[in-house]
Structures are given as structure tokens and as C-alpha cells.
Design a protein around this motif. Structure first.
Motif, mmCIF file in Angstrom:
data_model
loop_
_atom_site.group_PDB
_atom_site.id
_atom_site.type_symbol
_atom_site.label_atom_id
_atom_site.label_comp_id
_atom_site.label_asym_id
_atom_site.label_seq_id
_atom_site.Cartn_x
_atom_site.Cartn_y
_atom_site.Cartn_z
ATOM 1 N N PHE A 67 0.578 -1.110 -0.131
ATOM 2 C CA PHE A 67 0.005 0.004 0.229
ATOM 3 C C PHE A 67 0.983 1.400 -0.059
ATOM 4 C CE2 PHE A 67 -3.164 -2.925 2.270
ATOM 5 C CZ PHE A 67 -3.913 -2.988 1.083
ATOM 6 N N GLU A 68 2.098 1.294 0.515
ATOM 7 C CA GLU A 68 2.885 2.412 0.591
ATOM 8 C C GLU A 68 3.084 3.258 -0.632
ATOM 9 O OE1 GLU A 68 5.841 5.425 1.142
ATOM 10 O OE2 GLU A 68 6.136 3.479 -0.064
ATOM 11 N N PRO A 69 3.294 2.477 -1.764
ATOM 12 C CA PRO A 69 3.731 3.157 -2.936
ATOM 13 C C PRO A 69 2.291 4.067 -3.367
ATOM 14 C CG PRO A 69 4.482 1.267 -3.139
ATOM 15 C CD PRO A 69 3.927 0.882 -1.841
ATOM 16 N N ILE A 70 0.988 3.312 -3.094
ATOM 17 C CA ILE A 70 -0.187 4.053 -3.628
ATOM 18 C C ILE A 70 -0.625 5.079 -2.627
ATOM 19 C CG2 ILE A 70 -2.548 3.415 -3.884
ATOM 20 C CD1 ILE A 70 -1.808 0.234 -4.054
ATOM 21 N N CYS A 71 -0.171 4.953 -1.471
ATOM 22 C CA CYS A 71 -0.656 5.969 -0.444
ATOM 23 C C CYS A 71 0.117 7.203 -0.960
ATOM 24 C CB CYS A 71 -0.196 5.685 0.918
ATOM 25 S SG CYS A 71 -1.454 4.364 1.453
ATOM 26 N N ARG A 72 1.547 6.936 -1.216
ATOM 27 C CA ARG A 72 2.635 8.252 -1.493
ATOM 28 C C ARG A 72 2.187 8.610 -2.963
ATOM 29 N NH1 ARG A 72 7.087 5.147 -1.888
ATOM 30 N NH2 ARG A 72 7.269 5.231 -4.112
ATOM 31 N N LYS A 79 -4.877 13.515 -2.371
ATOM 32 C CA LYS A 79 -5.991 12.818 -2.070
ATOM 33 C C LYS A 79 -6.087 12.306 -0.610
ATOM 34 C CE LYS A 79 -7.560 13.571 -6.252
ATOM 35 N NZ LYS A 79 -8.830 14.368 -6.343
ATOM 36 N N ASP A 80 -7.146 12.541 0.156
ATOM 37 C CA ASP A 80 -7.180 11.991 1.576
ATOM 38 C C ASP A 80 -7.401 10.284 1.579
ATOM 39 O OD1 ASP A 80 -7.050 14.270 2.392
ATOM 40 O OD2 ASP A 80 -9.032 14.965 2.310
ATOM 41 N N ILE A 81 -6.721 9.646 2.524
ATOM 42 C CA ILE A 81 -6.817 8.362 2.594
ATOM 43 C C ILE A 81 -7.051 8.015 4.242
ATOM 44 C CG2 ILE A 81 -6.045 5.829 2.244
ATOM 45 C CD1 ILE A 81 -3.934 7.702 0.376
ATOM 46 N N LEU A 82 -7.990 7.194 4.477
ATOM 47 C CA LEU A 82 -8.006 6.661 5.800
ATOM 48 C C LEU A 82 -7.526 5.136 5.926
ATOM 49 C CD1 LEU A 82 -8.978 6.290 8.843
ATOM 50 C CD2 LEU A 82 -11.196 5.579 8.082
ATOM 51 N N TYR A 83 -6.422 4.811 6.473
ATOM 52 C CA TYR A 83 -5.975 3.747 6.400
ATOM 53 C C TYR A 83 -6.129 2.944 8.034
ATOM 54 C CZ TYR A 83 -2.132 0.359 5.458
ATOM 55 O OH TYR A 83 -1.139 -0.853 5.356
ATOM 56 N N ILE A 84 -6.814 1.777 7.874
ATOM 57 C CA ILE A 84 -7.116 0.829 8.843
ATOM 58 C C ILE A 84 -6.470 -0.432 8.995
ATOM 59 C CG2 ILE A 84 -9.067 -0.302 10.107
ATOM 60 C CD1 ILE A 84 -10.964 1.502 8.745
ATOM 61 N N THR A 85 -5.603 -0.566 10.104
ATOM 62 C CA THR A 85 -4.796 -1.646 10.255
ATOM 63 C C THR A 85 -5.015 -2.475 11.523
ATOM 64 O OG1 THR A 85 -2.430 -2.352 10.426
ATOM 65 C CG2 THR A 85 -2.991 -0.364 11.246
ATOM 66 N N LYS A 86 -4.952 -3.715 11.367
ATOM 67 C CA LYS A 86 -4.971 -4.481 12.589
ATOM 68 C C LYS A 86 -3.792 -4.643 13.451
ATOM 69 C CE LYS A 86 -7.045 -8.942 13.837
ATOM 70 N NZ LYS A 86 -6.134 -9.314 14.936
ATOM 71 N N SER A 87 -2.545 -4.331 12.803
ATOM 72 C CA SER A 87 -1.180 -4.253 13.396
ATOM 73 C C SER A 87 -0.672 -3.233 14.285
ATOM 74 C CB SER A 87 -0.313 -4.559 12.600
ATOM 75 O OG SER A 87 -0.536 -5.744 11.672
ATOM 76 N N PRO A 88 -0.547 -3.232 15.618
ATOM 77 C CA PRO A 88 -0.191 -1.887 16.445
ATOM 78 C C PRO A 88 1.235 -1.529 15.934
ATOM 79 C CG PRO A 88 -0.021 -3.832 17.635
ATOM 80 C CD PRO A 88 -0.725 -4.271 16.555
ATOM 81 N N ASP A 89 2.120 -2.139 15.262
ATOM 82 C CA ASP A 89 3.354 -2.046 14.913
ATOM 83 C C ASP A 89 3.473 -1.694 13.410
ATOM 84 O OD1 ASP A 89 3.129 -4.549 14.404
ATOM 85 O OD2 ASP A 89 5.072 -5.455 14.941
ATOM 86 N N PRO A 98 0.745 13.944 4.644
ATOM 87 C CA PRO A 98 -0.162 14.607 5.114
ATOM 88 C C PRO A 98 -1.573 14.290 4.918
ATOM 89 C CG PRO A 98 1.524 16.044 3.957
ATOM 90 C CD PRO A 98 1.712 14.483 3.798
ATOM 91 N N HIS A 99 -1.725 13.599 3.738
ATOM 92 C CA HIS A 99 -3.382 13.176 3.417
ATOM 93 C C HIS A 99 -3.697 11.691 3.864
ATOM 94 C CE1 HIS A 99 -4.175 16.794 1.015
ATOM 95 N NE2 HIS A 99 -2.870 16.919 0.719
ATOM 96 N N LEU A 100 -2.923 11.240 4.723
ATOM 97 C CA LEU A 100 -3.196 9.833 5.179
ATOM 98 C C LEU A 100 -3.358 9.906 6.640
ATOM 99 C CD1 LEU A 100 -2.712 6.800 4.729
ATOM 100 C CD2 LEU A 100 -0.440 6.942 5.532
ATOM 101 N N SER A 101 -4.320 9.358 7.137
ATOM 102 C CA SER A 101 -4.695 9.027 8.643
ATOM 103 C C SER A 101 -4.800 7.731 8.719
ATOM 104 C CB SER A 101 -6.170 9.974 8.959
ATOM 105 O OG SER A 101 -7.040 9.585 8.176
#
Length: 408
Positions: A67-72, A79-89, A98-101
Motif C-alpha cells: 500500500f505504501e507506494p499507492i498512498c505516496r 487525495k485523502d486516505i483513511l488507513y485501517i490496520t490490525k497491527s499495532p506496529d 499529510p493526506h493519510l490518517s
């Protein structure tokens, strides 16, 4: 008296369907209970009236490389993105775009409640099984898009793994063929299938081009199996490490991350029997770039790392026959043979019980056989489209789809 016989493949399929139906029924009752509880509590569910443009869901930190290359690329376009992850690390949590939460939700019930009540235009994920078990389509999400995390079969997910996505971002025409065949067999509506490429492999390739040349080093063999009873450790156990140590070469053992959870007892036993030494190292780096770069040849089974190693680093592989029961997988439904079975012989040599004793000779032969260099180019052309442009192609598509959905 007649006996009813069901072959193993059909039996596995029927069992999977039964479990899916039961799971769906149980989860539907659970969701009904949650909705009633929210109503009784005054409707204090975490539901927003504002539609989120794009949500990315990752069920494991190792998919940040996907996902990182796509987010970048999307961040560059504001373009704003909400990234939901299950991993605390998850590395996404320390990302400063700036546009990634980023949200981290470890608890399964809370995670799937969040996902199942999302209000979003598009959800992008590598996770299969949408609408099969706990993860349900939210009525307030317009479009679900799947992106694979390996350059190989799209049909090697558990049954129905991709059936309920609206679109799939692919990298090879054979993947598109297989999805269309599954849709026809199951009377499913046609998904939107795009040949966008493989962003994480593009990144790996760029990183390799920019890295310093490797210093002279002793011949290094990387053993990187998948996990499960059909994987290398499941079949050969520690025998393969014994044989590798007898070659005199430097050996790196990198078990699949899932092995440390699903077959922890086996891995602990092997690490105790074969402790790290000057000749042998155990590798658990989250980032596999360094270990792939400094290895001269890879030994694996049906792990997707075979394609990373051979196509990005342009090096030969030794593989074991991926002889496992297809009865649980989407590929079981198809008459066409697995593409991987035609690709592997072009990338390297097969390791069998019969030639295990001459593994050193097999390694030496693979490293100097010109056939495999040509084979790598053929396989690359079949499974890695839009080389170097994957993230751009994915971003172009997501933005175009957002605009289309907003207009409609």
C-alpha cells in the motif's frame, strides 16, 4: 446396499460451502444483535454521515509494502486516505504523509464492526473473504476493490475469497482469464478487472537500482519456505537444513511469518536443533530487501517470494512441487492448470526427495544455466504488466472511480 462416495475434492468444497453458510448465518445474527444494541443505546454507533473518499484496510503490517507506494502517489495528488490496520506496529502508523490518517484496531469484534458500518466511497484491500465470514459489505460503501499481494495466481485464495469485490487490480492476463471463468461457473456479475501492475515490486526494483553493488561474498543460499503441511518444513523437516549445511555455503533460513504462529512448535524445535552460527543465520526482518539482495539463490515452495526473488533480483530459484489439495481453493473449480506450474520450471530446478542428496550440484547448475535467464524474462512478461508504473496506474484508477461514483 449402496455406498455413497464423494471424492476428496468435492468433499472439501461441500465442507467449505457448509462452513461458509453457517458462518454467514451466525454472523448475521450477531450483526442484528449489534444493531439492536446500538438502537437501544440511543444509536451511539461510530457511524459518520460524512462519506470517506478512500479507505484502505490492511489485516497485517506486512502489507504496508503493497500500500505504501499507492498512498505516496495519492498523497502527492492531495487525495485523502483513511488507513485501517490490525497491527499495532504497522509502519503506516509512523508515516507522515499529510493526506493519510491511520487507525489501528486490534480487537476483531471492534475491527469488523468498524468495517461493516463504514461510510465510504471506495475500500481497497488485499484481504480476501469479503462477505464470506466476519467482514461484510457495508451498505454505505459504494465500491470494494481488491489488490493481490503476490505476482501469481488470484485463484489460490480459499473458496469465494474474491467473489464479492466489485473490482480487482491485476498484473497478468491469465489472472483475468481465471476470474472470468470463476464468474461464469458461479453465475456471478462481472467485476471490473484492471491490469494495473505490481506497485510493491516496482518499489523493490527501484530500490535495487539505487543500492550499492554487493561486495564480494561467499555463495549464499536463502531457504524461505511457506507454511503448512505441504511446505518445505512440513515435508522435509530439518533434513533440508542438514543437506544445506553440508554444501559448505552460507545459509540463511527465513520462515514465513505465519509459521511463528501456526507452527510455532516446529519452528522452535528447528531453531533449537540448528542454532545460528557463522554458516547459518535465521532471518525475521520485516523488510526482506536486504536478505533477498545478498542471496545468490532461493529455495522455496509455493511462496510468492519466488516471484519477487526471480523477477526483481533476476536470480534463479529451486522449488519444491506445490503438491497440495486444491479442494479448499478457488482454483479447484477451474479446468485450466495453475499458471505457477508452467512458470516454475522456467525460473529454476525442482527439488525432490530423489535429488536432495545432490543439492549442492543442483545449486551450482542453476546458477550458471542460461535457460533460466530467458525463462525469467518470459515469466515477467506474463505476470508483471506496467513495470515501474503500478502505483500511478492504481492511483489513476481510484481517482477516476471516485469521480465516477460521485457523479452517479
Amino acid at each position: 446396499m449402496y455406498l455413497l462416495y464423494i471424492d476428496p475434492g468435492t468433499g472439501s468444497m461441500l465442507f467449505t460451502i457448509l462452513i461458509s453458510v453457517i458462518g454467514a448465518a451466525v454472523y448475521s445474527l450477531r450483526m442484528l444483535f449489534i444493531k439492536l444494541r446500538y438502537k437501544i443505546s440511543g444509536g451511539k454507533a461510530e457511524v459518520s454521515n460524512q462519506k470517506i473518499p478512500l479507505v484502505i484496510f490492511s489485516d497485517n503490517k506486512r502489507y504496508w509494502s503493497v500500500f505504501e507506494p499507492i498512498c505516496r502517489e495519492l498523497d502527492k495528488r492531495e487525495k485523502d486516505i483513511l488507513y485501517i490496520t490490525k497491527s499495532p506496529d504497522d509502519p503506516a502508523l509512523s508515516c507522515s504523509y499529510p493526506h493519510l490518517s491511520v487507525e489501528c484496531i486490534e480487537n476483531d469484534n471492534k475491527l469488523f464492526t468498524r468495517l461493516n458500518f463504514l461510510n465510504a466511497s471506495i475500500v481497497l484491500s488485499t484481504t480476501p473473504g469479503l462477505e464470506v465470514y466476519q467482514w461484510k459489505r457495508s451498505r454505505d460503501v459504494d465500491y470494494y476493490v481488491h489488490i493481490p499481494h503476490a505476482a501469481s495466481e488470484i485463484t489460490m485464495y480459499r473458496m469465494f475469497g474474491i467473489d464479492y469485490y466489485d473490482a480487482i487490480l491485476l498484473s497478468g492476463k491469465y489472472q483475468k482469464r481465471d476470474v472470468r471463468n470463476l464468474e461464469k461457473l458461479r453465475s456471478l456479475p462481472k467485476k471490473e478487472l484492471l491490469l494495473t501492475g505490481i506497485p510493491y515490486m516496482d518499489e523493490m526494483s527501484k530500490r535495487l537500482e539505487q543500492s550499492d553493488p554487493l561486495p564480494r561474498h561467499e555463495r549464499t543460499v536463502l531457504l524461505a519456505p511457506s507454511w503448512g503441511s505441504s511446505a518445505i518444513f512440513g515435508v522435509y523437516g530439518g533434513k533440508i537444513i542438514d543437506v544445506l549445511l553440508n554444501t559448505g555455503y552460507h545459509i540463511i533460513v527465513r520462515p514465513h511469518p505465519q509459521s511463528f504462529t501456526s507452527e510455532k512448535e516446529l519452528i522452535d524445535k528447528l531453531m533449537k536443533e540448528y542454532p545460528a552460527s557463522e554458516q547459518l543465520e535465521w532471518n525475521r526482518d520485516t523488510d526482506n530487501f536486504d536478505v533477498l539482495n545478498r542471496s545468490d539463490i532461493l529455495i522455496s515452495d509455493f511462496s510468492g517470494v519466488i516471484f519477487d526473488f526471480s523477477l526483481v533480483y533476476d536470480k534463479p530459484v529451486i522449488y519444491t512441487n506445490p503438491n497440495f489439495d486444491l479442494g479448499l481453493y478457488d482454483a479447484w473449480w477451474l479446468d485450466t492448470p495453475l499458471w505457477t506450474l508452467s512458470a516454475l520450471p522456467r525460473l529454476g530446478s525442482e527439488l525432490t526427495e530423489d535429488n536432495m542428496g545432490s543439492l549442492k550440484d543442483l545449486i551450482d547448475a542453476c546458477l550458471c544455466d542460461p535457460r533460466f535467464e530467458q525463462g525469467r524474462q518470459e515469466v515477467k512478461s506474463e505476470t508483471w504488466c506496467n513495470i515501474g508504473e503500478g502505483a500511478k496506474c492504481v492511483a489513476d484508477y481510484l481517482i477516476q472511480k471516485q469521480n465516477e461514483l460521485a457523479h452517479n
